[in-house]
Scaffold this motif. Structure first.
Motif, PDB file in Angstrom:
ATOM      1  N   THR A  33     -24.284 -11.414  17.096  1.00 41.96           N
ATOM      2  CA  THR A  33     -23.258 -11.266  16.062  1.00 41.96           C
ATOM      3  C   THR A  33     -21.871 -11.247  16.683  1.00 41.96           C
ATOM      4  O   THR A  33     -20.921 -11.823  16.128  1.00 41.96           O
ATOM      5  CB  THR A  33     -23.499  -9.992  15.234  1.00 41.96           C
TER       6      THR A  33
ATOM      7  N   THR B 127     -29.157 -17.426  14.015  1.00 38.34           N
ATOM      8  CA  THR B 127     -30.293 -16.638  13.552  1.00 38.34           C
ATOM      9  C   THR B 127     -31.279 -16.387  14.700  1.00 38.34           C
ATOM     10  O   THR B 127     -31.866 -17.336  15.232  1.00 38.34           O
ATOM     11  CB  THR B 127     -31.013 -17.372  12.409  1.00 38.34           C
TER      12      THR B 127
ATOM     13  N   HIS C 198     -22.937 -16.065   8.897  1.00 35.79           N
ATOM     14  CA  HIS C 198     -23.976 -15.061   9.135  1.00 35.79           C
ATOM     15  C   HIS C 198     -25.331 -15.752   9.256  1.00 35.79           C
ATOM     16  O   HIS C 198     -25.472 -16.951   8.996  1.00 35.79           O
ATOM     17  CB  HIS C 198     -23.999 -14.037   7.998  1.00 35.79           C
ATOM     18  N   GLU C 199     -26.343 -15.006   9.644  1.00 32.68           N
ATOM     19  CA  GLU C 199     -27.679 -15.587   9.812  1.00 32.68           C
ATOM     20  C   GLU C 199     -28.134 -16.245   8.509  1.00 32.68           C
ATOM     21  O   GLU C 199     -28.072 -15.640   7.444  1.00 32.68           O
ATOM     22  CB  GLU C 199     -28.661 -14.490  10.232  1.00 32.68           C
ATOM     23  N   LEU C 200     -28.608 -17.468   8.609  1.00 29.16           N
ATOM     24  CA  LEU C 200     -28.971 -18.240   7.421  1.00 29.16           C
ATOM     25  C   LEU C 200     -30.481 -18.362   7.211  1.00 29.16           C
ATOM     26  O   LEU C 200     -30.925 -18.602   6.090  1.00 29.16           O
ATOM     27  CB  LEU C 200     -28.353 -19.640   7.499  1.00 29.16           C
ATOM     28  N   HIS C 201     -31.269 -18.250   8.263  1.00 27.77           N
ATOM     29  CA  HIS C 201     -32.737 -18.269   8.145  1.00 27.77           C
ATOM     30  C   HIS C 201     -33.241 -19.508   7.402  1.00 27.77           C
ATOM     31  O   HIS C 201     -34.183 -19.427   6.607  1.00 27.77           O
ATOM     32  CB  HIS C 201     -33.230 -17.002   7.434  1.00 27.77           C
TER      33      HIS C 201
ATOM     34  N   ILE D  98     -28.850  -9.761   8.028  1.00 27.16           N
ATOM     35  CA  ILE D  98     -28.301 -11.084   8.356  1.00 27.16           C
ATOM     36  C   ILE D  98     -27.277 -10.969   9.481  1.00 27.16           C
ATOM     37  O   ILE D  98     -26.358 -11.775   9.588  1.00 27.16           O
ATOM     38  CB  ILE D  98     -27.679 -11.769   7.119  1.00 27.16           C
ATOM     39  N   GLY D  99     -27.470  -9.960  10.328  1.00 24.29           N
ATOM     40  CA  GLY D  99     -26.581  -9.767  11.464  1.00 24.29           C
ATOM     41  C   GLY D  99     -26.367  -8.288  11.734  1.00 24.29           C
ATOM     42  O   GLY D  99     -26.858  -7.421  11.004  1.00 24.29           O
TER      43      GLY D  99
ATOM     44  N   ASP E 248     -25.193 -21.928  14.137  1.00 24.41           N
ATOM     45  CA  ASP E 248     -26.121 -21.010  13.469  1.00 24.41           C
ATOM     46  C   ASP E 248     -26.726 -20.098  14.521  1.00 24.41           C
ATOM     47  O   ASP E 248     -27.258 -20.572  15.527  1.00 24.41           O
ATOM     48  CB  ASP E 248     -27.214 -21.793  12.746  1.00 24.41           C
TER      49      ASP E 248
END
Length: 319
Positions: free
Chosen positions: A98, A169, A114-117, A281-282, A167
C-alpha cells in the motif's frame, strides 16, 4: 365457516382455526371443480388482504456447473485488449504494497488504485443459447473474463487521466500465470521484505486470531509463489527496507524502469488524494494514514528467523 381473518397458514395445509382429528389414509383423488373454486376464492381473499398468493412449493432446478476451460492468450491483441503493458506489483501480504501504491499514485502519469482483485471476477454462461452464441463468436468463458478484466482496469486508467496503470493486489501472486495469459505484455514489480518481518507484521495485526506459527504458514504461501514468479518472469525487485530508508533513490530507479521521469512530489504522498484507506482492499492503519513514509522495524537477527522461513530468507538475500 369462520372469517378469512381467522385463516392460519401452515406448512403444507390451510387450517381454519379449529383443531382437526388426524386424517385416515384414503386413496388419492383428483380435485373437483368445486374444490378448485374454493381454493381460488381463499387465495383471492388472502391476496387481497396481504398481497401474497399461496402456491405449492416446487423443487428448483439447479443448473449444472459449467466446465472450466484452459485460459489462452488473446487471439487478436489489438482488438481484444485495451491496455498496453499493464504493471502488477507482486508481493506477500504485509510487505508495504500500500505504501508503494500511494507513492506511485502520487506521480502525474501513474495510476495505482486500491486492490482490485480482478482475478476473482468470473463469468458464467447460464444457458445453452448463450454458450452457443459465444462459441460461434470464438469466445471461451475465460476469454470473456479476460476481456472484462482488461476493460475494468482500462476504465480505471482512463478515468484517472493518466498513462500507466499499476495493480498491487497481493493475491495476484497466486495468479501470475493467468495474468501473463491475459496480458502477455504485463510487467512485474517484485516487492520483497524480510520474511520474518512479514510474518511478524501479519501476526501483530490480530495476535489472538493469528498466532505466530499460523502467521508463518500463511505468509509463506505468498512468499513461495512470489519467488516462483521471480524465477519465471522478468521484472524489477523493490525491497521494502530500501523503500523506507531511501525512498527517493528507490523511486528514481523504479520510475526509470517504468519509463517515466521521477517527480519529487511522489515522496509526499499525503499531499495527494488516494481514496479512502479501507480494510480488505489495502492497508488502513495509522502509519499509512499519516501521509509520510515511516521508518521500518529493525531487521531480525539470523537466530530469530523461524526455521520454515530460513530458505526463502536466504533466497532473497536476508541470510
Amino acid at each position: 365457516m369462520t372469517g378469512v381473518r381467522d385463516l392460519r397458514i401452515r406448512f403444507g395445509r390451510v387450517d381454519f382455526g379449529n383443531p382437526q382429528p388426524p386424517l385416515t389414509a384414503r386413496p388419492p383423488r383428483l380435485p373437483t371443480v368445486a374444490a378448485m373454486a374454493w381454493k381460488s376464492r381463499v387465495n383471492a381473499a388472502v391476496e387481497g388482504m396481504t398481497g401474497y398468493v399461496i402456491t405449492r412449493a416446487r423443487p428448483r432446478a439447479v443448473p449444472a456447473a459449467e466446465p472450466r476451460d484452459e485460459p489462452r492468450p488473446p487471439a487478436d491483441p489489438a482488438a481484444d485488449r485495451l491496455l498496453r503493458a499493464p504493471v502488477f506489483v507482486l508481493s506477500p501480504v504485509r510487505s508495504g504494497s500500500t505504501l508503494l501504491r500511494v507513492l506511485l499514485n502520487s506521480h502525474s502519469r501513474i495510476h495505482a488504485p486500491h486492490e482490485l482483485h480482478v482475478r476473482r471476477i468470473a463469468v458464467t454462461l447460464t444457458t445453452d443459447p448463450v454458450r452457443q452464441a459465444m462459441e460461434a463468436a470464438g469466445h471461451r468463458t475465460s476469454d470473456i473474463e479476460h476481456i472484462l478484466w482488461d476493460r475494468l482496469l482500462h476504465r480505471e486508467l482512463v478515468r484517472s487521466g493518466k498513462e500507466v496503470i499499476v495493480d498491487k493486489t497481493p493475491s495476484n501472486v497466486f495468479a501470475c500465470r493467468r495474468i501473463t495469459t491475459c496480458w502477455p505484455d504485463a510487467r512485474f514489480v517484485f516487492l520483497l521484505r524480510h520474511p520474518a518481518s512479514i510474518a511478524r507484521s501479519w501476526h501483530e495485526a490480530d495476535p489472538r486470531a493469528r498466532p505466530m506459527d499460523e502467521a508463518v504458514r500463511h505468509t509463506l504461501q505468498y512468499m513461495r509463489h512470489l519467488e516462483d514468479a521471480r524465477r519465471r518472469h522478468d521484472g524489477i525487485d523493490v525491497r521494502y527496507e530500501r523503500l523506507v530508508d531511501d525512498t527517493e533513490g528507490e523511486l528514481r530507479r523504479l520510475c526509470a524502469w517504468l519509463g517515466v521521469e521521477y517527480e519529487p512530489g511522489m515522496v509526499r504522498y499525503g499531499d495527494k488524494d488516494h481514496g479512502d484507506f479501507v480494510k480488505g482492499i489495502g492497508d488502513w492503519r495509522d502509519k499509512i494514514r499519516s501521509g509520510r513514509v515511516q521508518p521500518g522495524r529493525p531487521l531480525p537477527a539470523p537466530e530469530e528467523v523461524p526455521g520454515a522461513l530460513r530458505e526463502i530468507a536466504a533466497a532473497w538475500g536476508y541470510l
